[in-house]
Design a protein around this motif. Structure first.
Motif, PDB file in Angstrom:
ATOM      1  N   LEU A  55       0.829  -1.205   0.000  1.00  0.00           N
ATOM      2  CA  LEU A  55       0.000   0.000   0.000  1.00  0.00           C
ATOM      3  C   LEU A  55       0.861   1.252   0.000  1.00  0.00           C
ATOM      4  CD1 LEU A  55      -2.619  -0.914   2.757  1.00  0.00           C
ATOM      5  CD2 LEU A  55      -2.829  -1.202   0.286  1.00  0.00           C
ATOM      6  N   THR A  56       0.280   2.334  -0.455  1.00  0.00           N
ATOM      7  CA  THR A  56       0.867   3.653  -0.298  1.00  0.00           C
ATOM      8  C   THR A  56      -0.133   4.461   0.509  1.00  0.00           C
ATOM      9  OG1 THR A  56       2.001   3.490  -2.408  1.00  0.00           O
ATOM     10  CG2 THR A  56       1.733   5.694  -1.485  1.00  0.00           C
ATOM     11  N   ILE A  57       0.273   4.872   1.701  1.00  0.00           N
ATOM     12  CA  ILE A  57      -0.625   5.575   2.607  1.00  0.00           C
ATOM     13  C   ILE A  57      -0.118   6.993   2.787  1.00  0.00           C
ATOM     14  CG2 ILE A  57      -1.591   5.617   4.931  1.00  0.00           C
ATOM     15  CD1 ILE A  57      -1.147   2.540   4.978  1.00  0.00           C
ATOM     16  N   ASP A  58      -0.951   7.958   2.429  1.00  0.00           N
ATOM     17  CA  ASP A  58      -0.608   9.366   2.605  1.00  0.00           C
ATOM     18  C   ASP A  58      -0.848   9.775   4.055  1.00  0.00           C
ATOM     19  OD1 ASP A  58      -0.007   9.766  -0.117  1.00  0.00           O
ATOM     20  OD2 ASP A  58      -2.129  10.089  -0.578  1.00  0.00           O
ATOM     21  N   ASP A  59      -0.014  10.671   4.553  1.00  0.00           N
ATOM     22  CA  ASP A  59      -0.171  11.167   5.919  1.00  0.00           C
ATOM     23  C   ASP A  59      -1.568  11.722   6.155  1.00  0.00           C
ATOM     24  OD1 ASP A  59       2.436  10.465   6.403  1.00  0.00           O
ATOM     25  OD2 ASP A  59       3.216  12.509   6.238  1.00  0.00           O
ATOM     26  N   VAL A  66      -8.808   5.855  12.540  1.00  0.00           N
ATOM     27  CA  VAL A  66      -8.313   4.666  11.843  1.00  0.00           C
ATOM     28  C   VAL A  66      -7.858   3.624  12.853  1.00  0.00           C
ATOM     29  CG1 VAL A  66      -6.458   3.805  10.349  1.00  0.00           C
ATOM     30  CG2 VAL A  66      -7.655   5.909   9.749  1.00  0.00           C
ATOM     31  N   PHE A  67      -7.296   4.075  13.974  1.00  0.00           N
ATOM     32  CA  PHE A  67      -6.742   3.172  14.983  1.00  0.00           C
ATOM     33  C   PHE A  67      -7.668   2.967  16.175  1.00  0.00           C
ATOM     34  CE2 PHE A  67      -3.102   4.557  12.560  1.00  0.00           C
ATOM     35  CZ  PHE A  67      -2.390   3.376  12.411  1.00  0.00           C
ATOM     36  N   GLY A  71     -11.266  -3.391  13.774  1.00  0.00           N
ATOM     37  CA  GLY A  71     -12.190  -3.284  12.647  1.00  0.00           C
ATOM     38  C   GLY A  71     -12.013  -2.010  11.849  1.00  0.00           C
ATOM     39  N   THR A  72     -11.791  -0.884  12.519  1.00  0.00           N
ATOM     40  CA  THR A  72     -11.614   0.371  11.778  1.00  0.00           C
ATOM     41  C   THR A  72     -10.310   0.350  10.990  1.00  0.00           C
ATOM     42  OG1 THR A  72     -10.624   1.512  13.696  1.00  0.00           O
ATOM     43  CG2 THR A  72     -13.016   1.769  13.362  1.00  0.00           C
ATOM     44  N   VAL A  77      -7.710  -0.429   5.597  1.00  0.00           N
ATOM     45  CA  VAL A  77      -6.849  -1.165   4.661  1.00  0.00           C
ATOM     46  C   VAL A  77      -7.666  -1.682   3.489  1.00  0.00           C
ATOM     47  CG1 VAL A  77      -5.404  -3.218   4.397  1.00  0.00           C
ATOM     48  CG2 VAL A  77      -5.142  -1.759   6.417  1.00  0.00           C
ATOM     49  N   GLN A  78      -8.825  -2.248   3.766  1.00  0.00           N
ATOM     50  CA  GLN A  78      -9.673  -2.754   2.677  1.00  0.00           C
ATOM     51  C   GLN A  78     -10.079  -1.639   1.745  1.00  0.00           C
ATOM     52  OE1 GLN A  78     -12.613  -4.843   5.062  1.00  0.00           O
ATOM     53  NE2 GLN A  78     -11.718  -6.811   4.488  1.00  0.00           N
ATOM     54  N   GLY A  79     -10.308  -0.448   2.273  1.00  0.00           N
ATOM     55  CA  GLY A  79     -10.648   0.703   1.455  1.00  0.00           C
ATOM     56  C   GLY A  79      -9.541   1.063   0.484  1.00  0.00           C
ATOM     57  N   HIS A  80      -8.303   0.825   0.867  1.00  0.00           N
ATOM     58  CA  HIS A  80      -7.168   1.093  -0.032  1.00  0.00           C
ATOM     59  C   HIS A  80      -7.102   0.085  -1.168  1.00  0.00           C
ATOM     60  CE1 HIS A  80      -5.647   4.207   2.573  1.00  0.00           C
ATOM     61  NE2 HIS A  80      -4.687   4.443   1.699  1.00  0.00           N
ATOM     62  N   PHE A  81      -7.615  -1.117  -0.919  1.00  0.00           N
ATOM     63  CA  PHE A  81      -7.618  -2.120  -1.985  1.00  0.00           C
ATOM     64  C   PHE A  81      -8.776  -1.921  -2.946  1.00  0.00           C
ATOM     65  CE2 PHE A  81      -4.840  -4.559   0.870  1.00  0.00           C
ATOM     66  CZ  PHE A  81      -3.848  -4.899  -0.027  1.00  0.00           C
TER      67      PHE A  81
END
Length: 83
Positions: A55-59, A66-67, A71-72, A77-81
């Motif tokens: 993945l590439t996660i922007d700040d 998120v944390f 589940g969140t 992560v699933q949203g990035h896929f």
């Protein structure tokens, strides 16, 4: 690939939980409930997600919500896929 299991493994590695995280459920509270989840652990989790899952996660994508729970984080992560 089972994203939830991958996320749990990354959490376990990043916080050195020695297998404890593998027993977490989607409802397990992370932020504020685990003393191991400090700012350095958050960075290690993000790095682990990027390295292990490609993945590439922007700040700007990261905030406390998120944390909140396993589940969140899995949903993030699933949203990035799917995004």
């Amino acid at each position: 690939m089972n994203i939830e299991q991958e996320v749990l493994a990354i959490l376990d590695d990043a916080m050195s939980l020695k297998g404890r995280a593998l027993q977490f459920s989607r409802n397990t509270v992370l932020l504020g409930a685990l003393p191991e989840l400090d700012s350095m652990a958050v960075l290690a989790i993000i790095s682990g997600l990027e390295a292990r899952l490609g993945l590439t996660i922007d700040d700007d994508d990261i905030d406390g919500a998120v944390f909140a729970t396993v589940g969140t984080l899995v949903d993030f992560v699933q949203g990035h896929f799917s995004g």
